[in-house]
Design an enzyme around this catalytic site. Structure first.
Site, mmCIF file in Angstrom:
data_model
loop_
_atom_site.group_PDB
_atom_site.id
_atom_site.type_symbol
_atom_site.label_atom_id
_atom_site.label_comp_id
_atom_site.label_asym_id
_atom_site.label_seq_id
_atom_site.Cartn_x
_atom_site.Cartn_y
_atom_site.Cartn_z
ATOM 1 N N GLY A 59 30.550 -69.627 4.888
ATOM 2 C CA GLY A 59 30.870 -70.370 4.134
ATOM 3 C C GLY A 59 30.829 -69.783 2.646
ATOM 4 O O GLY A 59 31.550 -70.216 1.690
ATOM 5 N N HIS A 100 22.312 -71.447 -3.450
ATOM 6 C CA HIS A 100 22.045 -70.526 -2.388
ATOM 7 C C HIS A 100 22.352 -68.885 -2.684
ATOM 8 O O HIS A 100 21.500 -68.119 -2.477
ATOM 9 C CB HIS A 100 22.541 -70.983 -1.132
ATOM 10 C CG HIS A 100 22.480 -70.379 0.115
ATOM 11 N ND1 HIS A 100 21.904 -70.647 1.282
ATOM 12 C CD2 HIS A 100 22.918 -68.823 0.614
ATOM 13 C CE1 HIS A 100 21.986 -69.561 2.220
ATOM 14 N NE2 HIS A 100 22.453 -68.598 1.831
ATOM 15 N N GLU A 101 23.630 -68.742 -2.985
ATOM 16 C CA GLU A 101 24.134 -67.537 -3.122
ATOM 17 C C GLU A 101 23.510 -66.949 -4.284
ATOM 18 O O GLU A 101 23.597 -65.527 -4.375
ATOM 19 C CB GLU A 101 25.505 -67.576 -3.335
ATOM 20 C CG GLU A 101 26.396 -68.028 -1.799
ATOM 21 C CD GLU A 101 26.118 -67.432 -0.591
ATOM 22 O OE1 GLU A 101 25.602 -66.209 -0.627
ATOM 23 O OE2 GLU A 101 26.014 -68.277 0.439
ATOM 24 N N GLU A 143 18.070 -65.138 4.446
ATOM 25 C CA GLU A 143 18.800 -66.212 4.538
ATOM 26 C C GLU A 143 17.927 -67.727 4.582
ATOM 27 O O GLU A 143 18.361 -68.856 3.797
ATOM 28 C CB GLU A 143 19.582 -66.478 5.816
ATOM 29 C CG GLU A 143 20.708 -65.235 5.897
ATOM 30 C CD GLU A 143 21.573 -65.391 4.720
ATOM 31 O OE1 GLU A 143 21.820 -66.688 4.130
ATOM 32 O OE2 GLU A 143 22.420 -64.472 4.368
#
Length: 813
Positions: free
Chosen positions: A266, A300-301, A323
Site C-alpha cells: 500500500g 503510518h509511514e 509494522e
C-alpha cells in the site's frame, strides 16, 4: 541469474566482519530496455585478510574495480580484505514489472515512462550492489541520469541538476548523502512527475523549514491538484504531532511523498521519500474508507521515519515491531492529529478482523518470533501478514492502555538509545521496563510469544453480569452498560485476568465488554444482551461500540453461529438506517466478503436484494458521505441492467463507479460498453479496470482468452490482480469450474518461475466465489493435494490461508 538467499548465520557472520559502510551510486535510466549502475562501496573490516561478498541479483557485465567480477549466484566475492576497503562495481540490470526491483511502468494515458526502485525486504540487491541485510546500515550518495523532462526523487535532498548529452536531452540529478539507513530502504522514483511542494516549518531545520512535497504521474495532475490541500493538511498536522511526541528530531533533510505505479505494498517508508500506491489518488469521489485509509497510511509511514528508519530491527524477526507500531500510530495519529476521529472505528471493522482471521489459520504464529524461526527473507516475507500488522497493532494498543503514559515514555527511551542503529524486542522491553513498575516482560510472554486470542464471555448470576476470560492473557478495557433500548447507563474501565469479574450494580443491564475496542478478544454476549443488540443495534450512540458489535455479528456468521439470511435481515433492519459512512461502507464490504466465501449460488438473489435495498435507502436519504460507497456496492451487485445503462448514458457518475457498472454489465453478459469506456479513460486505472471487465465476460471464448492472458506470464503485478478479480465472476461458478484445477496447476508453475511478490499475487488470485458445498469441498481437497507437493514458500503460505478459509466456510472452524 537467481541469487542464493541470504541465511541468518551468514548475515550474523557478515555483520560481525563489516562496519562503517558508505555507498555512492549512479544510475543511468535513459535506456528503455535496461539500466546501468555504477556503485562505490566503502567499508571497514574487523578481520583484515578475511573474505565476504556483496549481493547483486540478475545482473550482467559485472565489473569489480574495472575487471570482470568474481560473480556467481547473485554474489560478488570480496577476498583479502583490508581494515579499510573501497570497491567499485558496475553492471547492467533489467527493468521489471512485478514490483520487485527497478520497476518500469508506461502510462497508457500519455505514453510516459516511470521508473521506481522498489526495494523493501531482501530486494535492494535486485537494484544495486550492497550488503543486503538490515543491520548493515549505509549512507547513500545518489545520482541519476534520465531524460531531461523528468523529475527524480530519492532518499536524499535534491541538490543539483545538470544537462548531459550532446543535444542536452538528458539530465543528471544529484542528491545529498543520507544518514545511515538499511539497504532495504533505498529508493529512487523517476519520471515526469507533477508536484505540489511547500516549506514545512521545523525548528530543528537549519533554515527553520524543510522541503515537503506530494508527487504523482503527469496524467494524475487533476486528482493531485484536487486533493493537494487535504494531503498537505494531513501531512503537516501529523508531522507536528510526531515531532512534538518523539524526542529524537526528524532525521532526514526533506520529506517527499509520491504516488507510484507498480508498488506491491500500500505504501513503503523509504526515508525522506515515501512511496504510495497510485490507486490512493482515486479518479472519482473518494469513499469514507478511502479517505480514512489514506490518512492512516500517511501517519503510518511517517511513524516509520522514527520506528523502522531511525531505529531498525537487526533481522527480519523483529519486522513486526516496526509494522505493528506504525500501524498502531497510523490510526492513533489520524484520530488525534489529522482530524479523522473515527479512525479506530475503521480499525474495528476493517483492520482488526483481518488479525482475528489470521490468528485462526494454521499459518498463525507468534507476533514476536525467534530469529532462528525466520532463517531467510522468504520465510520472513511469508510471515509479513495480518498477525504482524493488524494483531500487532491491536496488541500494542492494549499495551498502551495497560501502561498509560509510560508507554510513550518507553518508546522515546528506545528511540533515543538506538538512533541510527539497530535494536531487538529485548531492547524495546528494556526501555519500557525502565519507565514502568508493571511487569512488561511477563506481559510480553503472554501476548507476544503465544498464538491465538482470548474470548470474553458474559454470563449472569441472579441477573448480575459476570465477565469470564477464556484464555491466558491479562486485559484492560472499558465495559459499557445499557438499558433495553441500548441507551448508555454507565461505563467502567476494568482489568480482567484469571478470576471472573462480577459487575456489581449492573443487574439486568445489557453489557458490552471491550466497548472501546482496547483489547484483542472475541466477545460472547449473554442471550439477553445479544437479543437487545440485534433489536436495537442502530440505536447505539457510540460509533466505535456500534462497530465492535457489528464485528461480533460478522464473526458469528463466519463461525456458523448465524446464517447469511440472518445477516441480510440485520442489514435490512440496521444498516439501511446507518448514517456513519465508515460503518456503512465497512459492514457492506464485510457482508460482500462473506457472500464470496460462504454463499451458494442459490443464496445470491436474496442476498443481493438486501444489499440493493440498503444502497437505495442510503441514496434516497441524499447523504453525500454515504453516496460513494452506496453507488459502488450497488453498481457491483445489481442485476438491473437498465439501471446500469441509464447511469452510463445519463448520470454524472465518477469514473470509478462507471467502471464498476461496465464490469457488472459485462459480468451479466453485455460487454458492449467496455471499448467505449477504454477510449474514454486511458489512464493506468482505466487500463486495469478494462482488464477486469474483459475477464468478466461470461462466455467460454472470453474466459479462454482471459485465462491465456492471466497465466501467460506477460502481465505486471497490478494487471494480474485486476484480471483475476474479473475472472471469478459472482454468478459464474459453473462457467469457471474447469479453471479451478487449472488455476492450481498453472498458477503453481507461474509462481515457481516468478519472485516473492508475484507468487503472493498469484496466491491472492484464488477463486473465492459462491459455489455449492460439494464444489467448495472438491476445491478444498484438490488444494490440499497440491500443497502436499513442492510449492514455493510464499505461494504455499497464501494457499494454506486459502485452505483454512475454505475449511471455515465449510465447517465454521
Amino acid at each position: 541469474m537467481d541469487g542464493v538467499a541470504l541465511k541468518l548465520p551468514e548475515a550474523r557472520d557478515r555483520a560481525a566482519l563489516v562496519s562503517d559502510v558508505h555507498t555512492t551510486v549512479h544510475l543511468d535510466l535513459r535506456s528503455t530496455e535496461e539500466y546501468t549502475v555504477d556503485a562505490t562501496v566503502r567499508f571497514s573490516c574487523a578481520e583484515p585478510g578475511a573474505s565476504t561478498f556483496l549481493e547483486l541479483d540478475g545482473a550482467r557485465d559485472v565489473t569489480l574495480d574495472g575487471q570482470p567480477a568474481p560473480y556467481a549466484d547473485g554474489r560478488i566475492a570480496l577476498d583479502g580484505l583490508a581494515a579499510s576497503n573501497e570497491v567499485r562495481v558496475t553492471a547492467t540490470l533489467p527493468y521489471v514489472t512485478d514490483g520487485d526491483g527497478m520497476t518500469v511502468t508506461v502510462d497508457p494515458a500519455d505514453g510516459e515512462r516511470y521508473v521506481c526502485a522498489f526495494t523493501a525486504m531482501d530486494i535492494a540487491h535486485k537494484v544495486i550492489p550492497c550488503f543486503d541485510q538490515p543491520d548493515l546500515k549505509t549512507t547513500f550518495t545518489v545520482s541519476v541520469t534520465g531524460p531531461a523532462h523528468w523529475t527524480v526523487l530519492a532518499n536524499g535532498l535534491a541538490i543539483s541538476q545538470e544537462r548531459e548529452g550532446e543535444d542536452g536531452g538528458a539530465r543528471r540529478f544529484s542528491f545529498a548523502p543520507t544518514p545511515p539507513i538499511s539497504t532495504y530502504l533505498f529508493f529512487v522514483a523517476a519520471g515526469p512527475w507533477v508536484s505540489e511542494t511547500w516549506e514545512e516549518p521545523y525548528e530543528h531545520a537549519e533554515s527553520g523549514a524543510l522541503p515537503f512535497g506530494w508527487h504523482a504521474r503527469a496524467s494524475q495532475e487533476r486528482e493531485l491538484r484536487r486533493d493537494a490541500a487535504e494531503l498537505r493538511r494531513i501531512t503537516s498536522t501529523c508531522f507536528r504531532w510526531f515531532t512534538e511526541a518523539f524526542d529524537p528530531p526528524y532525521a532526514f533533510d526533506d520529506y517527499q511523498q509520491v504516488f507510484t505505479p507498480g508498488l506491491n505494498w500500500g505504501a513503503m517508508e523509504f526515508p525522506g521519500c515515501v512511496a504510495f500506491r497510485d490507486q490512493y489518488l482515486v479518479q472519482g469521489a473518494p469513499t469514507a474508507l478511502q479517505r480514512q485509509w489514506l490518512a492512516n497510511t500517511i501517519a503510518h509511514e511517517m511513524a516509520h521515519m522514527w520506528f523502522g528508519d531511525l531505529v531498525t530491527m537487526e533481522w527480519w524477526q523483529d519486522t513486526w515491531l516496526n509494522e505493528s507500531f506504525a500501524d498502531y500510530m497510523g490510526y492513533e495519529v489520524a484520530a488525534l492529529a489529522a482530524g479523522y476521529d473515527d479512525a479506530w472505528t475503521t480499525a474495528a471493522l476493517t483492520r482488526k478482523p483481518t488479525g482475528y482471521r489470521a490468528d485462526l489459520r494454521r499459518s498463525t504464529h507468534r507476533i514476536a518470533e525467534d530469529a532462528e524461526q525466520l532463517i531467510d527473507a522468504d520465510t520472513a516475507f511469508a510471515n509479513f501478514d495480518m498477525i504482524t500488522y493488524a494483531k500487532g497493532n491491536a496488541v500494542l494498543r492494549q499495551l498502551g492502555t495497560w501502561l498509560g503514559e509510560d508507554f510513550l515514555a518507553g518508546v522515546n527511551r528506545h528511540l533515543r538509545s538506538h538512533a541510527f542503529g539497530n535494536a531487538t524486542l529485548a531492547d524495546f522491553l528494556d526501555a519500557l521496563d525502565a519507565e514502568t513498575d508493571r511487569d512488561v516482560r511477563g506481559w510480553a510472554e503472554k501476548w507476544l510469544r503465544t498464538t491465538g486470542f482470548d474470548t470474553i464471555e458474559v454470563t449472569r448470576r441472579d441477573w448480575v453480569p459476570v465477565l469470564t476470560r477464556h484464555g491466558s492473557r491479562p486485559h484492560r478495557f472499558t465495559v459499557s452498560a445499557y438499558d433495553d433500548h441500548l441507551r448508555l447507563v454507565e461505563t467502567r474501565t476494568v482489568d480482567l485476568d484469571d478470576e471472573p469479574l462480577v459487575l456489581e450494580g449492573l443487574a439486568g443491564r445489557v453489557v458490552v465488554p471491550n466497548a472501546g475496542d482496547e483489547t484483542f478478544v472475541a466477545l460472547r454476549l449473554d442471550d439477553h444482551s445479544w437479543e437487545v443488540v440485534t433489536r436495537h443495534l442502530s440505536a447505539m450512540e457510540s460509533s466505535l461500540t456500534r462497530a465492535v458489535l457489528w464485528w461480533a455479528v460478522i464473526d458469528r456468521v463466519e463461525s456458523h453461529g448465524s446464517s447469511l439470511a440472518d445477516l441480510s435481515a440485520l442489514l435490512g433492519r440496521h444498516l439501511r438506517v446507518e448514517r456513519d459512512p465508515v460503518i456503512f461502507e465497512s459492514v457492506l464490504a464485510a457482508a460482500l466478503r462473506i457472500a464470496r466465501l460462504y454463499a451458494a449460488p442459490e443464496d445470491l438473489p436474496a442476498f443481493f436484494r438486501s444489499v440493493e435495498e440498503v444502497c437505495h435507502a442510503a441514496l434516497a436519504e441524499d447523504e453525500p458521505a454515504l453516496e460513494p460507497a452506496a453507488l459502488r456496492a450497488l453498481a457491483g451487485t445489481t442485476r438491473d441492467r437498465d439501471l446500469l445503462v441509464r447511469w452510463l448514458h445519463g448520470t454524472a457518475l465518477d469514473q470509478e463507479v462507471r467502471w464498476i457498472a461496465v464490469r457488472r454489465l459485462a459480468e451479466l453478459g453485455d460487454p458492449s460498453f467496455i471499448a467505449a469506456e477504454e477510449e474514454r479513460d486511458r489512464s493506468v486505472s482505466g487500463h486495469l479496470a478494462a482488464l477486469a471487465a474483459h475477464a468478466a465476460v461470461p462466455t467460454p471464448e472470453a474466459k479462454a482468452e482471459a485465462w491465456a492472458r492471466l497465466m501467460g506470464g506477460g502481465l505486471g503485478n497490478h494487471e494480474l490482480t485486476a484480471a483475476a478479480a474479473g475472472f471469478w465472476g459472482w454468478e459464474q461458478a459453473d462457467l469457471v469450474a474447469p479453471y479451478l484445477d487449472r488455476y492450481l496447476v498453472e498458477g503453481l508453475a507461474l509462481a515457481t518461475a516468478s519472485g516473492q511478490a508475484m507468487s503472493q499475487i498469484i496466491g491472492r488470485a484464488f477463486p473465492y466465489l459462491p459455489m455449492t458445498g460439494a464444489a467448495r469441498q472438491q476445491l478444498r481437497d484438490r488444494l490440499a493435494e497440491v500443497l502436499d507437493g513442492e510449492v514455493p514458500t510464499v505461494l504455499a503460505r497464501t494457499w494454506n490461508d486459502a485452505l483454512d478459509d475454505l475449511d471455515r466456510a465449510l465447517t465454521g472452524r
